[in-house]
Design a protein around this motif. Structure first.
Motif, short mmCIF file in Angstrom:
data_model
loop_
_atom_site.label_atom_id
_atom_site.label_comp_id
_atom_site.label_asym_id
_atom_site.label_seq_id
_atom_site.Cartn_x
_atom_site.Cartn_y
_atom_site.Cartn_z
N THR A 117 0.86 -1.18 0.00
CA THR A 117 0.00 0.00 0.00
C THR A 117 0.89 1.23 0.00
O THR A 117 2.03 1.20 0.49
N VAL A 118 0.39 2.31 -0.57
CA VAL A 118 1.13 3.57 -0.60
C VAL A 118 0.20 4.70 -0.16
O VAL A 118 -0.99 4.70 -0.46
N VAL A 119 0.78 5.64 0.59
CA VAL A 119 0.02 6.81 1.03
C VAL A 119 0.93 8.03 0.87
O VAL A 119 2.12 7.97 1.17
N ASP A 120 0.37 9.11 0.35
CA ASP A 120 1.09 10.37 0.22
C ASP A 120 1.15 11.03 1.60
O ASP A 120 0.17 11.04 2.34
N LEU A 121 2.30 11.59 1.95
CA LEU A 121 2.48 12.21 3.27
C LEU A 121 2.44 13.74 3.13
O LEU A 121 3.34 14.44 3.58
N GLN A 122 1.40 14.24 2.49
CA GLN A 122 1.18 15.67 2.26
C GLN A 122 2.33 16.30 1.50
O GLN A 122 2.79 17.40 1.82
N SER A 123 2.80 15.61 0.46
CA SER A 123 3.90 16.13 -0.35
C SER A 123 3.40 17.27 -1.24
O SER A 123 2.21 17.36 -1.55
N ARG A 124 4.32 18.11 -1.64
CA ARG A 124 3.97 19.27 -2.48
C ARG A 124 3.51 18.84 -3.87
O ARG A 124 2.53 19.35 -4.39
N ASN A 125 4.24 17.92 -4.50
CA ASN A 125 3.95 17.53 -5.88
C ASN A 125 3.17 16.23 -6.02
O ASN A 125 2.93 15.77 -7.13
#
Length: 196
Positions: free
Chosen positions: A58-66
């Motif tokens: 599983t993958v989750v974005d960690l509030q990245s800009r792009n």
């Protein structure tokens, strides 16, 4: 037996493969404290988390800009990823590949499937020519490509400055380079010379 997964860079000019730890959380970002360090300005310091738990990824974005994308779709929530799917962190795109399907053709013509660089128990970028280096030289090599000065490399690896200097000289000799700028220019243009 659990499947072992790798991220394989899609750009033909970047022969990288990254082995994912299982079971574990694999934090992706520019920061050297991340498990998977990607030196690209479109990648946030702490960008995403790829969790592998007994063959389920599983993958989750960690509030990245792009943003983090799976098959071109920007993630809003945690998403399950299967072998063959595309995962992007900023502008860097990778394919999730099972180790048993990993081949030299999937990695590009110069890459070697190796797991040389362990940091915080994780894997960092693996470049094809590192297959000709010892494990210790490979660790120093990755820090060199990150642009760290030798003193900081020594501190990060908990070795003496003299040890780092000796490894750097050996790396230049093995890869037939004379300076860090020459080495970095060749790698980032994907024009590493063959054995001379």
């Amino acid at each position: 037996m659990n499947n072992i997964f790798h991220l394989v860079a899609e750009a033909p000019s970047i022969p990288w493969t990254i082995r994912l730890r299982d079971p574990a959380s694999n934090i992706v970002g520019r920061s050297l404290s991340c498990d998977i360090v990607l030196h690209d300005p479109t990648v946030s310091r702490v960008h995403a988390d790829i969790a592998v738990n007994h063959g389920i990824v599983t993958v989750v974005d960690l509030q990245s800009r792009n943003g983090t994308r799976v098959d071109w779709e920007r993630l809003r929530h945690e998403s399950r990823v299967r072998a063959g799917q595309r995962i992007s962190f900023g502008s860097l795109a990778f394919r999730l590949v099972e180790e048993r399907e990993l081949s030299l053709s999937a990695l590009g013509s110069t890459a070697q499937p190796r797991s040389d660089f362990n940091r915080r128990g994780g894997q960092a970028l693996e470049l094809g020519e590192s297959g000709r280096l010892t494990d210790a030289q490979s660790r120093v090599f990755h820090y060199l490509l990150a642009g760290l000065p030798q003193k900081r490399i020594a501190s990060s690896l908990h070795v003496s400055l003299n040890t780092v200097h000796t490894h750097v000289r050996a790396i230049y000799h093995v890869l037939s380079f004379h300076s860090r700028p020459e080495l970095m220019a060749a790698y980032f243009r994907n024009r590493v010379p063959a054995s001379r």
